[in-house]
Structure formats: structure tokens, C-alpha cells
Scaffold this motif. Structure first.
Motif, PDB file in Angstrom:
ATOM      1  N   ALA A   6      70.127 -32.243   8.365  1.00  5.99           N
ATOM      2  CA  ALA A   6      71.328 -33.083   8.317  1.00  5.99           C
ATOM      3  C   ALA A   6      71.757 -33.505   9.722  1.00  5.99           C
ATOM      4  CB  ALA A   6      72.462 -32.347   7.611  1.00  5.99           C
ATOM      5  N   VAL A   7      71.792 -32.576  10.671  1.00  5.63           N
ATOM      6  CA  VAL A   7      72.256 -32.966  12.021  1.00  5.63           C
ATOM      7  C   VAL A   7      71.221 -33.844  12.730  1.00  5.63           C
ATOM      8  CG1 VAL A   7      73.843 -31.018  12.324  1.00  5.63           C
ATOM      9  CG2 VAL A   7      71.496 -30.825  13.183  1.00  5.63           C
ATOM     10  N   GLU A   8      69.972 -33.790  12.274  1.00  4.84           N
ATOM     11  CA  GLU A   8      68.942 -34.659  12.847  1.00  4.84           C
ATOM     12  C   GLU A   8      68.860 -36.002  12.124  1.00  4.84           C
ATOM     13  OE1 GLU A   8      67.209 -34.226  15.607  1.00  4.84           O
ATOM     14  OE2 GLU A   8      68.211 -32.303  15.952  1.00  4.84           O
ATOM     15  N   GLY A   9      69.670 -36.180  11.069  1.00  9.86           N
ATOM     16  CA  GLY A   9      69.666 -37.450  10.337  1.00  9.86           C
ATOM     17  C   GLY A   9      68.401 -37.664   9.537  1.00  9.86           C
ATOM     18  N   ARG A  10      67.774 -36.598   9.073  1.00  5.23           N
ATOM     19  CA  ARG A  10      66.528 -36.774   8.312  1.00  5.23           C
ATOM     20  C   ARG A  10      66.509 -35.929   7.035  1.00  5.23           C
ATOM     21  NH1 ARG A  10      64.217 -32.148   9.646  1.00  5.23           N
ATOM     22  NH2 ARG A  10      64.343 -31.350  11.762  1.00  5.23           N
ATOM     23  N   LEU A  11      67.608 -35.975   6.309  1.00  9.84           N
ATOM     24  CA  LEU A  11      67.641 -35.301   5.003  1.00  9.84           C
ATOM     25  C   LEU A  11      66.742 -36.057   4.035  1.00  9.84           C
ATOM     26  CD1 LEU A  11      71.365 -34.506   4.106  1.00  9.84           C
ATOM     27  CD2 LEU A  11      69.516 -32.868   4.432  1.00  9.84           C
ATOM     28  N   GLU A  47      98.610 -43.488 -11.366  1.00 12.84           N
ATOM     29  CA  GLU A  47      98.466 -43.298 -12.808  1.00 12.84           C
ATOM     30  C   GLU A  47      98.099 -41.829 -13.070  1.00 12.84           C
ATOM     31  OE1 GLU A  47      94.996 -44.834 -15.941  1.00 12.84           O
ATOM     32  OE2 GLU A  47      94.759 -45.001 -13.788  1.00 12.84           O
ATOM     33  N   ARG A  48      98.673 -41.276 -14.133  1.00 13.46           N
ATOM     34  CA  ARG A  48      98.319 -39.896 -14.461  1.00 13.46           C
ATOM     35  C   ARG A  48      97.117 -39.884 -15.404  1.00 13.46           C
ATOM     36  NH1 ARG A  48     102.266 -35.329 -17.098  1.00 13.46           N
ATOM     37  NH2 ARG A  48     100.709 -33.700 -17.373  1.00 13.46           N
ATOM     38  N   LEU A  49      96.074 -39.212 -14.976  1.00  9.04           N
ATOM     39  CA  LEU A  49      94.853 -39.111 -15.770  1.00  9.04           C
ATOM     40  C   LEU A  49      94.858 -37.793 -16.526  1.00  9.04           C
ATOM     41  CD1 LEU A  49      92.371 -40.187 -12.953  1.00  9.04           C
ATOM     42  CD2 LEU A  49      93.324 -41.645 -14.755  1.00  9.04           C
ATOM     43  N   SER A  50      93.977 -37.670 -17.504  1.00  6.97           N
ATOM     44  CA  SER A  50      93.850 -36.382 -18.174  1.00  6.97           C
ATOM     45  C   SER A  50      92.392 -36.068 -18.407  1.00  6.97           C
ATOM     46  CB  SER A  50      94.593 -36.395 -19.501  1.00  6.97           C
ATOM     47  OG  SER A  50      93.899 -37.191 -20.423  1.00  6.97           O
ATOM     48  N   GLY A  51      92.105 -34.787 -18.447  1.00  7.96           N
ATOM     49  CA  GLY A  51      90.739 -34.350 -18.678  1.00  7.96           C
ATOM     50  C   GLY A  51      90.441 -33.114 -17.873  1.00  7.96           C
ATOM     51  N   PRO A  52      89.312 -32.452 -18.153  1.00  9.65           N
ATOM     52  CA  PRO A  52      88.942 -31.270 -17.387  1.00  9.65           C
ATOM     53  C   PRO A  52      88.560 -31.640 -15.952  1.00  9.65           C
ATOM     54  CG  PRO A  52      87.241 -31.793 -19.003  1.00  9.65           C
ATOM     55  CD  PRO A  52      88.370 -32.741 -19.246  1.00  9.65           C
ATOM     56  N   GLU A  53      88.876 -30.717 -15.030  1.00 16.46           N
ATOM     57  CA  GLU A  53      88.570 -30.956 -13.617  1.00 16.46           C
ATOM     58  C   GLU A  53      87.340 -30.169 -13.202  1.00 16.46           C
ATOM     59  OE1 GLU A  53      91.894 -30.723 -10.853  1.00 16.46           O
ATOM     60  OE2 GLU A  53      93.239 -31.021 -12.550  1.00 16.46           O
ATOM     61  N   PHE A  54      86.593 -30.720 -12.283  1.00 17.23           N
ATOM     62  CA  PHE A  54      85.455 -30.000 -11.702  1.00 17.23           C
ATOM     63  C   PHE A  54      85.233 -30.529 -10.288  1.00 17.23           C
ATOM     64  CE2 PHE A  54      82.356 -33.469 -12.200  1.00 17.23           C
ATOM     65  CZ  PHE A  54      82.962 -34.236 -13.194  1.00 17.23           C
ATOM     66  N   SER A  55      84.434 -29.805  -9.532  1.00 16.97           N
ATOM     67  CA  SER A  55      84.194 -30.173  -8.132  1.00 16.97           C
ATOM     68  C   SER A  55      82.709 -30.397  -7.909  1.00 16.97           C
ATOM     69  CB  SER A  55      84.650 -29.060  -7.197  1.00 16.97           C
ATOM     70  OG  SER A  55      85.979 -28.718  -7.467  1.00 16.97           O
ATOM     71  N   ILE A  56      82.423 -31.423  -7.109  1.00 20.97           N
ATOM     72  CA  ILE A  56      81.049 -31.792  -6.792  1.00 20.97           C
ATOM     73  C   ILE A  56      80.917 -31.826  -5.267  1.00 20.97           C
ATOM     74  CG2 ILE A  56      79.400 -33.734  -6.906  1.00 20.97           C
ATOM     75  CD1 ILE A  56      79.742 -32.359  -9.576  1.00 20.97           C
ATOM     76  N   PHE A  57      79.769 -31.351  -4.777  1.00 20.22           N
ATOM     77  CA  PHE A  57      79.544 -31.303  -3.331  1.00 20.22           C
ATOM     78  C   PHE A  57      78.295 -32.080  -2.954  1.00 20.22           C
ATOM     79  CE2 PHE A  57      82.161 -27.785  -4.474  1.00 20.22           C
ATOM     80  CZ  PHE A  57      83.129 -27.791  -3.483  1.00 20.22           C
ATOM     81  N   GLY A  58      78.318 -32.610  -1.747  1.00 21.12           N
ATOM     82  CA  GLY A  58      77.142 -33.296  -1.218  1.00 21.12           C
ATOM     83  C   GLY A  58      76.918 -32.865   0.217  1.00 21.12           C
ATOM     84  N   VAL A  59      75.683 -33.050   0.692  1.00 19.84           N
ATOM     85  CA  VAL A  59      75.327 -32.764   2.076  1.00 19.84           C
ATOM     86  C   VAL A  59      74.940 -34.106   2.693  1.00 19.84           C
ATOM     87  CG1 VAL A  59      73.846 -31.413   3.598  1.00 19.84           C
ATOM     88  CG2 VAL A  59      74.403 -30.545   1.314  1.00 19.84           C
ATOM     89  N   CYS A  60      75.592 -34.463   3.817  1.00 16.22           N
ATOM     90  CA  CYS A  60      75.413 -35.798   4.381  1.00 16.22           C
ATOM     91  C   CYS A  60      74.806 -35.714   5.780  1.00 16.22           C
ATOM     92  CB  CYS A  60      76.757 -36.517   4.484  1.00 16.22           C
ATOM     93  SG  CYS A  60      77.731 -36.422   2.984  1.00 16.22           S
ATOM     94  N   ASP A  61      73.968 -36.687   6.090  1.00 11.40           N
ATOM     95  CA  ASP A  61      73.284 -36.677   7.395  1.00 11.40           C
ATOM     96  C   ASP A  61      73.639 -37.889   8.258  1.00 11.40           C
ATOM     97  OD1 ASP A  61      71.869 -38.795   6.353  1.00 11.40           O
ATOM     98  OD2 ASP A  61      69.894 -37.880   6.635  1.00 11.40           O
ATOM     99  N   GLY A  62      74.754 -38.546   7.927  1.00 13.50           N
ATOM    100  CA  GLY A  62      75.153 -39.717   8.724  1.00 13.50           C
ATOM    101  C   GLY A  62      74.795 -41.021   8.027  1.00 13.50           C
ATOM    102  N   LYS A  63      73.722 -40.971   7.239  1.00 11.19           N
ATOM    103  CA  LYS A  63      73.282 -42.201   6.549  1.00 11.19           C
ATOM    104  C   LYS A  63      73.278 -42.014   5.040  1.00 11.19           C
ATOM    105  CE  LYS A  63      69.273 -42.242   8.874  1.00 11.19           C
ATOM    106  NZ  LYS A  63      69.351 -41.325  10.011  1.00 11.19           N
ATOM    107  N   ARG A  64      72.880 -40.812   4.615  1.00 10.02           N
ATOM    108  CA  ARG A  64      72.789 -40.611   3.172  1.00 10.02           C
ATOM    109  C   ARG A  64      73.382 -39.260   2.787  1.00 10.02           C
ATOM    110  NH1 ARG A  64      68.121 -39.313   5.552  1.00 10.02           N
ATOM    111  NH2 ARG A  64      67.190 -41.310   5.925  1.00 10.02           N
ATOM    112  N   VAL A  65      73.566 -39.119   1.490  1.00 12.37           N
ATOM    113  CA  VAL A  65      74.116 -37.872   0.959  1.00 12.37           C
ATOM    114  C   VAL A  65      73.157 -37.374  -0.115  1.00 12.37           C
ATOM    115  CG1 VAL A  65      75.651 -39.250  -0.544  1.00 12.37           C
ATOM    116  CG2 VAL A  65      76.081 -36.819  -0.284  1.00 12.37           C
ATOM    117  N   ILE A  66      72.881 -36.080  -0.086  1.00  8.80           N
ATOM    118  CA  ILE A  66      72.105 -35.511  -1.193  1.00  8.80           C
ATOM    119  C   ILE A  66      73.012 -34.572  -1.975  1.00  8.80           C
ATOM    120  CG2 ILE A  66      69.849 -35.784  -0.091  1.00  8.80           C
ATOM    121  CD1 ILE A  66      69.979 -32.737   0.422  1.00  8.80           C
ATOM    122  N   PRO A  67      72.823 -34.513  -3.284  1.00  9.82           N
ATOM    123  CA  PRO A  67      73.749 -33.727  -4.108  1.00  9.82           C
ATOM    124  C   PRO A  67      73.465 -32.229  -4.044  1.00  9.82           C
ATOM    125  CG  PRO A  67      72.062 -34.746  -5.492  1.00  9.82           C
ATOM    126  CD  PRO A  67      71.807 -35.220  -4.087  1.00  9.82           C
TER     127      PRO A  67
END
Ligand code: AMP
Ligand code: GLY
Length: 444
Positions: free
Chosen positions: A315-320, A189-209
């Protein structure tokens, strides 16, 4: 003190290394292979292109011999080739970047579509088609007044997505896509609207924004015209997505992805990148990448106030833990200077003048991408040459002005190519204007 190895050679990798070098915990940042800017001070290049699959053994050897404490993989190609899995198998665990099974989130649009569906992440309706006949049937059924989108399944260097106005256009584009990239096509389906990018940092179990939104400019020419590129500029925070929106995406999109992987027994470690569209029905995910954006990383590193090594180490220690990141006030804007001919063939070896003058401007950092050191100076060595990044506490207008003042100082004999409208008022208005509720993207 820690020694860090960065795999990759672009502007993103220079920005990551520049930020890591500011950490009191980091003694040295090595690059495989790096570029003309990733040398001097704490930065050192290895004579090894770490993005090549055949380099895996050598990377492992070098991590041992150099006594590397943490390895960060910048680009998607080595992630998809299983570099992280290989290093893990060698007993090298402190690697920031996802394993091959997770990298499929970027490398396989069918996988990504199914994972989003399973995780309940808002996205465009779609059908995974495995033949031309199936794709034709899906186009007939799913094209709306807004149009239809065709996406090839694998990586296609920006050439794998065709946004079509109607059935005729889609039917014409389909055989060309199949001829170049094979018959696995996601019809969306073709969507419309402004585009933006979001990043997260992940440690294997969770992600922080990463508590800031970004926008990039993918086409070569002003007014969002011309061929697609790796990215001609980026800025953040984006006025399209507030901090509240960043948190919403974190909850509705980023966390479900990492949890879906965890349910499959795949720990996701590394950066996670969501390409988003703010549709009239709310934010929807267009795609995921398993790395930081390039050039979004350049303004992101300039904006980050806290210690990047602390973050990656956790993150590499899995404790974010939540909120270990602080950001500077204001905004940052990166303008990419590219070689003549980019994104097609370019001529390397052009002497670059004026980088020092650009960097003399307070608030400006010049990140190298396609450069090589020659004698005392730099020469071009690639398509995207430099990422000239302005930062201003006062905000985006001032940050952008600084970046352009700095760009004006830099030249080569045949001239560098850059867009004059990165983060311009017109572009901001146009990106917001896309959200015109007619389901049509206004093409400039
Ligand atoms: P992707 O590689 O999936 O991010 O797609 C590349 C670009 O194509 C996006 O940045 C959008 O501009 C456009 N695009 C992708 N999917 C859609 C969609 N479902 N509707 C409208 N535009 C899209
Ligand atoms: N700037 C877009 C990307 O890194 O994919």
C-alpha cells in the motif's frame, strides 16, 4: 527485517501490532505511545504520545533515529492534524494513513456529504445548513414519517448525531447541538435498516476490499441502551452483509471515494471505513472514517490469515494488487471490558487479575487498550481497558462463547463493565428487525 512504528495507544493499535509481529519480515513494532499490552517480544513502547499535534517533530526524529521502515497511524486525530503531510514534507514517505485533505472525509460531514454526492454514492438525502434558521427550514421541509437526523459538521465523540422521530423532537434538539458544536448542521433524511461496517485498504490510487463485514455495538448497555461509547464490542463476519454485499460496497462506495480523491489530486493511502445501512432501497453510506474501527480491528486482525506487513508495504509503495488477503474460516468476536464510570470519568490504577487465565483458553486473544504495566502485572489506565477476542472456526456462536468465557476470568477490585449481548441472537435479530420497512428504528 523491517521496523514498524504504530501511532496510537488503543486496542486497535495493539491488534495491529500483534498481527504485524507475526510477520517474518518484521523485526520490531514500536508504539507511540502504546499501552500495557504493547510490550515484550517484538513490541516496544516509546515514551512519546504520537497522537498529540506537538509530537510531530519528535515522531519524525524517532523514525530517523530508530530506522523505522514503515509508519502506521491508527487514530483519526493525528490524521486530521496533518501528521502524514508533516512526515511526507520531511521526506518520510512510507506512511500508512491518509493526508489531512483526505482525513476531512471523517472530520467534516459537509465535505463527506458533498464528496459522496459528486461520486454518486448512495446516501441519505440531506442539506448542509450554516445557521439555526436554515436548519429549522430544512427540518420543516425534509422530516418524513420516518423522522429526521441532525449531524454536527465536525468530530463530536459520538455526541454529534441525533436521530429524531418528528419535527418537534428535531426542533428541540437543534439549539442544544448548536450550543455545543456550532451552527454547521447536516439535516438528513432518516434511513432504516441493519447497520454494518466495511473496510478497504488504499494505496493512493486504488482500494482493495477487506473481504469481511463487521458489526459493532456503540452503546454502553445491553439492548443498545445507555450513552454512546467508542464501541463496546464487535464481530465479523456479520450475517447482515455477505461477501457478495462486501464486493458490492467495494464497487459502489469504496472505489468511487478513492477515485473522487484522485480526481482532486489527493492520493488516499490507508484504511477506509464505511458505516453502512441496508435500507429497503439497498445499501446506503451513513459515514466514512479514515482509519480502522476500534474495536472492529480486533476481530479483523484475528481473522486475517495473510501477512499484514506485505499488505501495508504494498500500500505505501502504491502497488496493491487484487486479493492479496486470505482469511481464516469461521468468525471472531471482541467484547470490550471497560472501567466503572466509562464513558465519563474513570478511576485509573486498579489492579487487573486473570488476563493470563483468559488467554489460556484456546482461541482467545486479549488486546489491551486502557492498561499500564505495574511491576509484574497490569493496572487500568483508561476507559476501555481490554478487548477480549474469541475466534472459532465453527462460527460466531462459538467465538462469542469463548470471548465471554474469557471475560469471566478477568476482574478488578471495583469490577469491569461489559455488555452481555455482543453478537447475541437477540441483537442480531434486532439489527435485522430494524429493516421493518416502516422507516422507523425500533428503540430498545
Ligand atoms: P454516523 O456518525 O453518521 O455514523 O451516525 C451515528 C449513528 O447514527 C449511526 O450509526 C446510525 O445508527 C445513526 N444514523 C446516522 N445517520 C442516519 C440516517 N441518515 N438515518 C438513520 N440513522 C442514522
Ligand atoms: N467502532 C466504531 C469506530 O471505530 O468508530
Amino acid at each position: 527485517m523491517a521496523k514498524v512504528l504504530i501511532i496510537g495507544s488503543g486496542g486497535r493499535e495493539h491488534a495491529l501490532g500483534w498481527k504485524l509481529a507475526q510477520s517474518e519480515q518484521v523485526s520490531e513494532v514500536l508504539f507511540a505511545a502504546g499501552n500495557g499490552g504493547t510490550m515484550g517480544g517484538k513490541l516496544r513502547n516509546l515514551p512519546l504520545d504520537g497522537t498529540k499535534a506537538i509530537a510531530q517533530e519528535e515522531i519524525a526524529r524517532c523514525i530517523r533515529e530508530e530506522g523505522i521502515d514503515l509508519t502506521l497511524v491508527g487514530p483519526e486525530v493525528p490524521l486530521m492534524a496533518g501528521l502524514v503531510d508533516f512526515l511526507h514534507a520531511q521526506g518520510i514517505k512510507r506512511v500508512f494513513g491518509p493526508v489531512q485533505a483526505a482525513a476531512a472525509l471523517e472530520g467534516d460531514k459537509f465535505f463527506s456529504f458533498e464528496l459522496m454526492k459528486e461520486a454518486g454514492i448512495p446516501q441519505a438525502e440531506g442539506v448542509c445548513c450554516r445557521s439555526q434558521a436554515e436548519a429549522e427550514a430544512a427540518i420543516r421541509t425534509h422530516t418524513t414519517a420516518g423522522g429526521i437526523v441532525l449531524k454536527v459538521r465536525g468530530l463530536a465523540a459520538g455526541k454529534g448525531v441525533v436521530v429524531c422521530d418528528d419535527v418537534t423532537e428535531a426542533m428541540a434538539a437543534l439549539p442544544r447541538l448548536i450550543a455545543s458544536f456550532g451552527s454547521d448542521i447536516l439535516v438528513s433524511e432518516r434511513l432504516s435498516g441493519p447497520e454494518f461496517s466495511i473496510f478497504g485498504v488504499c494505496d493512493g490510487k486504488r482500494v482493495i476490499p477487506w473481504e469481511m463485514s463487521f458489526q459493532d455495538h456503540k452503546t454502553l448497555l445491553d439492548g443498545d441502551r445507555g450513552p454512546n461509547t467508542g464501541g463496546m464490542g464487535a464481530f465479523g463476519p456479520s450475517p447482515v452483509a455477505s461477501l457478495a454485499m462486501v464486493h458490492r460496497i467495494h464497487q459502489e462506495v469504496m472505489t468511487p471515494v478513492v477515485e473522487a480523491f484522485a480526481r482532486r489530486g489527493i492520493p488516499y493511502t490507508g484504511f477506509l471505513y464505511a458505516g453502512m445501512m441496508l435500507t429497503p432501497e439497498g445499501p446506503k453510506a451513513l459515514e466514512f472514517n479514515v482509519r480502522f474501527g476500534d474495536p472492529e480491528c480486533q476481530p479483523a486482525m484475528v481473522m486475517l490469515e495473510s501477512d499484514l506487513y506485505t499488505l501495508l508495504d504494498a500500500a505505501v509503495e502504491g502497488r496493491l494488487v487484487q486479493a492479496p488477503m486470505a482469511f481464516r474460516a469461521g468468525a471472531a468476536c471482541c467484547v470490550v471490558l471497560a472501567a466503572q464510570g466509562y464513558p465519563e470519568e474513570v478511576r485509573n490504577g486498579q489492579a487487573i487479575e486473570g488476563i493470563d487465565k483468559a488467554e489460556d483458553i484456546s482461541g482467545v486473544t486479549v488486546f489491551h487498550a486502557g492498561t499500564r504495566r505495574e511491576g509484574e502485572g497490569f493496572v487500568t489506565h483508561g476507559g476501555r481497558v481490554l478487548g477480549v477476542t474469541g475466534y472459532a472456526a465453527a462460527g460466531l456462536v462459538q467465538a462469542r462463547q469463548l470471548a465471554y468465557d474469557a471475560c469471566a476470568q478477568i476482574r478488578t477490585e471495583e469490577g469491569l463493565v461489559y455488555r452481555r449481548d455482543i453478537a447475541s441472537d437477540e441483537r442480531l435479530a434486532a439489527s435485522i428487525g430494524h429493516n421493518d420497512h416502516t422507516g422507523r428504528k425500533k428503540n430498545a
